[in-house]
Write a protein that holds these residues in place. Structure first.
Motif, short mmCIF file in Angstrom:
data_model
loop_
_atom_site.label_atom_id
_atom_site.label_comp_id
_atom_site.label_asym_id
_atom_site.label_seq_id
_atom_site.Cartn_x
_atom_site.Cartn_y
_atom_site.Cartn_z
N UNK A 95 0.80 -1.22 0.00
CA UNK A 95 0.00 0.00 0.00
C UNK A 95 0.84 1.27 0.00
N UNK A 96 2.05 1.20 0.52
CA UNK A 96 2.89 2.40 0.55
C UNK A 96 3.30 2.84 -0.85
N UNK A 97 3.11 1.96 -1.84
CA UNK A 97 3.45 2.29 -3.22
C UNK A 97 2.22 2.68 -4.05
N UNK A 98 1.07 2.68 -3.41
CA UNK A 98 -0.17 3.04 -4.11
C UNK A 98 -0.46 4.52 -3.96
N UNK A 99 -0.94 5.14 -5.03
CA UNK A 99 -1.30 6.56 -4.92
C UNK A 99 -2.52 6.74 -4.04
N UNK A 100 -3.31 5.69 -3.89
CA UNK A 100 -4.49 5.74 -3.03
C UNK A 100 -4.38 4.64 -1.98
N UNK A 101 -3.20 4.53 -1.41
CA UNK A 101 -2.91 3.45 -0.47
C UNK A 101 -3.73 3.48 0.81
N UNK A 102 -4.28 4.63 1.15
CA UNK A 102 -5.16 4.71 2.32
C UNK A 102 -6.63 4.76 1.91
N UNK A 103 -6.93 4.20 0.75
CA UNK A 103 -8.32 4.17 0.30
C UNK A 103 -9.24 3.44 1.24
#
Length: 370
Positions: free
Chosen positions: A46-54
């Motif tokens: 998730x730390x590599x996702x642009x919306x990792x805290x979705x």
């Protein structure tokens, strides 16, 4: 991750205010959940996702639910009675719970990208399906991370939404504002303790992290109820774009060491503030129309999209598509899930709820029941 996760924002009445921006924010959060679920099947970190805290959108849903349930029922539940309250909430929530379960069952057998045999007997699948229909947690499928609801993973938040509604009807509706303040402070301490122990607040969807879901709904529902009971509204003419962008930014918060602290900050400070802002913002007619559409489609979108996500995950694992192909598939998948949710809303959810609401005459219209 609760319309209650998606409670309807009550329709305007002669003496009651309407909050269309809250409808719109619910729609933005539901769309963010869909995008997040597509992306996490491609990038597990998730730390590599642009919306990792979705996934934090679920906590926003819970907070919004506390506000709207308090607004819609605080001054009515006494005259309605528990049976009518339960009936209204079941009519609002459960048709899509059933639809999502059926859709998940179909997707389980029709997935064209499954690489291995299902490994479940018809009896086991039947039990999983019945548990899903009646919203009974049953973490039975290892290949789906022992999700509480293997046919439709997002239903875990709906389970906790039901629990929050029950607790509201039995206790919170009679609890004064001071009592809600105390309960919210205690819930905040519990949430922080969970974050400190786990290192994050991401969880609640499977058997291993079951009670994390309780901590998340406990604080956020109470916080939303407290915002309503206290009359905390942020009056502004910023329009809908400002709160929508702020919500999106909260869901795109980057990861860092001690991340549970920023997650708790978003849940405990940002989301209640966004509910205050959404309840106080002034909208033009065009924005109101958009917000109504976004709010209407949010619940069908939330409860139907994951059948596609399961198949998409198997597609990624078996086909190993390139970046260009993935981009097209994800964009097309998001558009398709929104279009499908619209059809389900118009052809199933709204007509069925309207029919069920007419089965037994009610004395007047109950806000939030539509």
């Amino acid at each position: 991750m609760a319309h209650s996760v998606f409670p309807d924002v009550p329709a305007p009445q002669p003496t009651r205010q309407h909050f269309p921006a809250l409808d719109g924010l619910r729609g933005v959060a539901a769309l963010a959940v869909v995008v997040f679920h597509f992306m996490e099947m491609v990038i597990g970190n998730y730390s590599q996702l642009f919306i990792g805290h979705g996934w934090l959108a679920v906590d926003f849903f819970f907070c919004l639910s506390g506000f709207v349930i308090g607004y819609a029922y605080d001054d009515r539940i006494g005259s309605m009675g528990l049976r009518m309250f339960a009936r209204v909430r079941l009519i609002r929530l459960h048709p899509m719970v059933v639809f999502g379960s059926v859709l998940g069952l179909i997707a389980l057998y029709a997935d064209p990208f499954r690489a291995t045999p299902l490994g479940l007997s018809p009896g086991q699948v039947s039990l999983i399906f019945l548990a899903s229909v009646f919203l009974i947690p049953y973490p039975a499928m290892q290949e789906r991370s022992f999700c509480l609801f293997s046919l439709n993973s997002p239903a875990w938040s709906l389970f906790w939404e039901y629990i929050a509604n029950i607790v509201y009807a039995l206790f919170l509706c009679r609890l004064g504002r001071r009592g809600v303040v105390v309960a919210t402070v205690v819930a905040a301490a519990i949430l922080c303790a969970v974050g400190y122990t786990q290192g994050n607040l991401w969880a609640g969807f499977n058997g291993e992290t079951f009670w994390v879901g309780a901590a998340r709904v406990n604080f956020s529902f109470l916080a939303g109820l407290l915002v309503y009971r206290s009359g905390f509204l942020i009056k502004t003419r910023l329009g809908f774009t400002a709160p929508a962008v702020l919500l999106a930014l909260a869901l795109m918060t980057p990861y860092a060491t001690g991340g549970w602290i920023r997650e708790a900050t978003v849940i405990m400070l940002v989301f209640p503030a966004l509910v205050m802002l959404g309840a106080g913002v002034t909208l033009n007619e065009r924005s109101k129309r958009f917000c109504k559409f976004a709010g209407d489609i949010s619940y069908p979108l939330y409860t139907t999209h994951y059948a596609v996500i399961y198949a998409f995950g198997n597609y990624v694992d078996t086909k190993h598509p390139g970046t260009a192909e993935l981009t097209l598939v994800i964009v097309g998948g998001v558009v398709a899930t929104v279009a499908f949710a619209y059809v389900v809303m118009r052809c199933y959810d709204m007509p069925l709820r309207s029919y069920l609401s007419r089965e037994k005459p009610m004395s007047g219209r109950v806000p939030g029941a539509n």
